[in-house]
Scaffold this motif. Structure first.
Motif, PDB file in Angstrom:
ATOM      1  N   THR A 112       0.842  -1.206   0.000  1.00 30.28           N
ATOM      2  CA  THR A 112       0.000   0.000   0.000  1.00 30.28           C
ATOM      3  C   THR A 112       0.875   1.253   0.000  1.00 30.28           C
ATOM      4  O   THR A 112       2.081   1.197   0.276  1.00 30.28           O
ATOM      5  CB  THR A 112      -0.898   0.033   1.246  1.00 30.28           C
ATOM      6  OG1 THR A 112      -0.057   0.062   2.412  1.00 30.28           O
ATOM      7  CG2 THR A 112      -1.851  -1.158   1.297  1.00 30.28           C
ATOM      8  N   TRP A 113       0.238   2.378  -0.268  1.00 32.74           N
ATOM      9  CA  TRP A 113       0.937   3.658  -0.183  1.00 32.74           C
ATOM     10  C   TRP A 113       1.488   3.865   1.224  1.00 32.74           C
ATOM     11  O   TRP A 113       2.607   4.332   1.398  1.00 32.74           O
ATOM     12  CB  TRP A 113       0.003   4.809  -0.557  1.00 32.74           C
ATOM     13  CG  TRP A 113      -0.021   5.087  -2.003  1.00 32.74           C
ATOM     14  CD1 TRP A 113      -0.924   4.648  -2.911  1.00 32.74           C
ATOM     15  CD2 TRP A 113       0.939   5.859  -2.732  1.00 32.74           C
ATOM     16  NE1 TRP A 113      -0.595   5.096  -4.167  1.00 32.74           N
ATOM     17  CE2 TRP A 113       0.537   5.849  -4.081  1.00 32.74           C
ATOM     18  CE3 TRP A 113       2.089   6.550  -2.377  1.00 32.74           C
ATOM     19  CZ2 TRP A 113       1.261   6.508  -5.064  1.00 32.74           C
ATOM     20  CZ3 TRP A 113       2.800   7.213  -3.364  1.00 32.74           C
ATOM     21  CH2 TRP A 113       2.382   7.184  -4.691  1.00 32.74           C
ATOM     22  N   ASP A 114       0.711   3.520   2.233  1.00 31.20           N
ATOM     23  CA  ASP A 114       1.144   3.681   3.618  1.00 31.20           C
ATOM     24  C   ASP A 114       2.450   2.911   3.874  1.00 31.20           C
ATOM     25  O   ASP A 114       3.401   3.447   4.423  1.00 31.20           O
ATOM     26  CB  ASP A 114       0.040   3.194   4.562  1.00 31.20           C
ATOM     27  CG  ASP A 114       0.442   3.284   6.009  1.00 31.20           C
ATOM     28  OD1 ASP A 114       0.723   4.396   6.490  1.00 31.20           O
ATOM     29  OD2 ASP A 114       0.500   2.211   6.665  1.00 31.20           O
ATOM     30  N   ARG A 115       2.475   1.668   3.456  1.00 31.33           N
ATOM     31  CA  ARG A 115       3.667   0.841   3.653  1.00 31.33           C
ATOM     32  C   ARG A 115       4.853   1.385   2.853  1.00 31.33           C
ATOM     33  O   ARG A 115       5.982   1.402   3.336  1.00 31.33           O
ATOM     34  CB  ARG A 115       3.351  -0.591   3.243  1.00 31.33           C
ATOM     35  CG  ARG A 115       4.407  -1.577   3.632  1.00 31.33           C
ATOM     36  CD  ARG A 115       3.932  -2.987   3.419  1.00 31.33           C
ATOM     37  NE  ARG A 115       4.973  -3.925   3.776  1.00 31.33           N
ATOM     38  CZ  ARG A 115       4.950  -5.199   3.447  1.00 31.33           C
ATOM     39  NH1 ARG A 115       3.934  -5.684   2.770  1.00 31.33           N
ATOM     40  NH2 ARG A 115       5.941  -5.988   3.794  1.00 31.33           N
ATOM     41  N   TRP A 116       4.590   1.820   1.640  1.00 31.55           N
ATOM     42  CA  TRP A 116       5.625   2.397   0.785  1.00 31.55           C
ATOM     43  C   TRP A 116       6.232   3.642   1.425  1.00 31.55           C
ATOM     44  O   TRP A 116       7.449   3.803   1.475  1.00 31.55           O
ATOM     45  CB  TRP A 116       5.013   2.730  -0.573  1.00 31.55           C
ATOM     46  CG  TRP A 116       5.939   3.394  -1.532  1.00 31.55           C
ATOM     47  CD1 TRP A 116       6.112   4.737  -1.719  1.00 31.55           C
ATOM     48  CD2 TRP A 116       6.824   2.754  -2.452  1.00 31.55           C
ATOM     49  NE1 TRP A 116       7.039   4.969  -2.701  1.00 31.55           N
ATOM     50  CE2 TRP A 116       7.492   3.772  -3.165  1.00 31.55           C
ATOM     51  CE3 TRP A 116       7.109   1.429  -2.753  1.00 31.55           C
ATOM     52  CZ2 TRP A 116       8.430   3.500  -4.151  1.00 31.55           C
ATOM     53  CZ3 TRP A 116       8.046   1.156  -3.740  1.00 31.55           C
ATOM     54  CH2 TRP A 116       8.695   2.184  -4.421  1.00 31.55           C
ATOM     55  N   LEU A 117       5.386   4.534   1.934  1.00 32.99           N
ATOM     56  CA  LEU A 117       5.849   5.813   2.476  1.00 32.99           C
ATOM     57  C   LEU A 117       6.639   5.648   3.774  1.00 32.99           C
ATOM     58  O   LEU A 117       7.383   6.542   4.155  1.00 32.99           O
ATOM     59  CB  LEU A 117       4.667   6.753   2.686  1.00 32.99           C
ATOM     60  CG  LEU A 117       3.983   7.220   1.407  1.00 32.99           C
ATOM     61  CD1 LEU A 117       2.703   7.988   1.724  1.00 32.99           C
ATOM     62  CD2 LEU A 117       4.924   8.052   0.547  1.00 32.99           C
ATOM     63  N   ARG A 118       6.493   4.509   4.438  1.00 37.55           N
ATOM     64  CA  ARG A 118       7.300   4.258   5.633  1.00 37.55           C
ATOM     65  C   ARG A 118       8.756   3.951   5.277  1.00 37.55           C
ATOM     66  O   ARG A 118       9.619   4.008   6.136  1.00 37.55           O
ATOM     67  CB  ARG A 118       6.715   3.100   6.442  1.00 37.55           C
ATOM     68  CG  ARG A 118       5.469   3.514   7.184  1.00 37.55           C
ATOM     69  CD  ARG A 118       5.022   2.415   8.120  1.00 37.55           C
ATOM     70  NE  ARG A 118       3.674   2.018   7.730  1.00 37.55           N
ATOM     71  CZ  ARG A 118       3.143   0.851   7.978  1.00 37.55           C
ATOM     72  NH1 ARG A 118       3.831  -0.074   8.600  1.00 37.55           N
ATOM     73  NH2 ARG A 118       1.921   0.582   7.604  1.00 37.55           N
ATOM     74  N   ARG A 119       9.017   3.603   4.015  1.00 36.31           N
ATOM     75  CA  ARG A 119      10.376   3.252   3.571  1.00 36.31           C
ATOM     76  C   ARG A 119      10.997   4.289   2.645  1.00 36.31           C
ATOM     77  O   ARG A 119      12.203   4.414   2.585  1.00 36.31           O
ATOM     78  CB  ARG A 119      10.370   1.898   2.853  1.00 36.31           C
ATOM     79  CG  ARG A 119      10.018   0.758   3.735  1.00 36.31           C
ATOM     80  CD  ARG A 119      11.158   0.465   4.683  1.00 36.31           C
ATOM     81  NE  ARG A 119      10.764  -0.585   5.607  1.00 36.31           N
ATOM     82  CZ  ARG A 119      11.578  -1.199   6.401  1.00 36.31           C
ATOM     83  NH1 ARG A 119      12.844  -0.886   6.422  1.00 36.31           N
ATOM     84  NH2 ARG A 119      11.146  -2.131   7.209  1.00 36.31           N
ATOM     85  N   PHE A 120      10.177   4.981   1.870  1.00 41.53           N
ATOM     86  CA  PHE A 120      10.687   5.934   0.897  1.00 41.53           C
ATOM     87  C   PHE A 120      10.104   7.312   1.169  1.00 41.53           C
ATOM     88  O   PHE A 120       8.955   7.451   1.560  1.00 41.53           O
ATOM     89  CB  PHE A 120      10.333   5.511  -0.537  1.00 41.53           C
ATOM     90  CG  PHE A 120      11.073   4.287  -0.997  1.00 41.53           C
ATOM     91  CD1 PHE A 120      12.438   4.330  -1.230  1.00 41.53           C
ATOM     92  CD2 PHE A 120      10.401   3.105  -1.195  1.00 41.53           C
ATOM     93  CE1 PHE A 120      13.123   3.202  -1.652  1.00 41.53           C
ATOM     94  CE2 PHE A 120      11.076   1.967  -1.620  1.00 41.53           C
ATOM     95  CZ  PHE A 120      12.438   2.018  -1.844  1.00 41.53           C
TER      96      PHE A 120
END
Length: 154
Positions: free
Chosen positions: A18-26
């Protein structure tokens, strides 16, 4: 994660990234009007692989994805079923949040035909109303939207 039996055991995340998971890394910006619980789409294969490596996982192979999908036209059966998933493009060109439809027989959500998935092999797997189930397709402008989910060895 759902465990999917195979010759070489592996685990497949039950949801696409998800976007949420993505934004926690990038350090990317969430586009306006996008729910953070929607699948992260439009990612180049190289970046999807980098994300997977960053979290200690990998992209599934095309064979693993096909196994997890099942041997039917759709992940839920042989015909369209509105309560199980969409077979047409998302309404208003907006991809819904993950987990809105029931999981397939392997416990995997959003395997359905409106979201294509990157595979380790560099192809997209999934399907649409016009294509047979789980076709391995070379990326092109007509195959959208596409996202990805993660795998790891069992």
């Amino acid at each position: 994660m759902a465990r999917v039996p195979a010759d070489r055991p592996f685990f497949l995340d039950i949801f696409p990234v998800t976007w949420d998971r993505w934004l926690r890394r990038f350090d990317d910006d969430l586009p306006p009007c996008i729910d953070p619980l929607c699948p992260r789409t439009g990612v180049e294969h190289k970046r999807a692989e980098a994300f997977a490596k960053n979290v200690g996982k990998r992209l599934p192979t095309a064979a693993e994805f096909h196994f997890a999908w099942g041997d039917r036209r759709f992940p839920w059966g042989d015909g369209p079923h509105p309560q199980m998933g969409r077979v047409r493009p998302p309404r208003f060109d907006e991809i819904p949040e993950v987990g809105l439809y029931p999981p397939n027989e392997n416990g995997l959500y959003d395997m359905g035909a409106w979201l294509w998935h990157w595979t380790h092999d560099g192809t997209l797997s999934g399907g649409s109303e016009e294509t047979p189930s789980c076709v391995n397709a070379e990326p092109n402008e007509s195959i959208i939207p596409f996202g990805f989910r993660l795998a790891q060895d069992g």
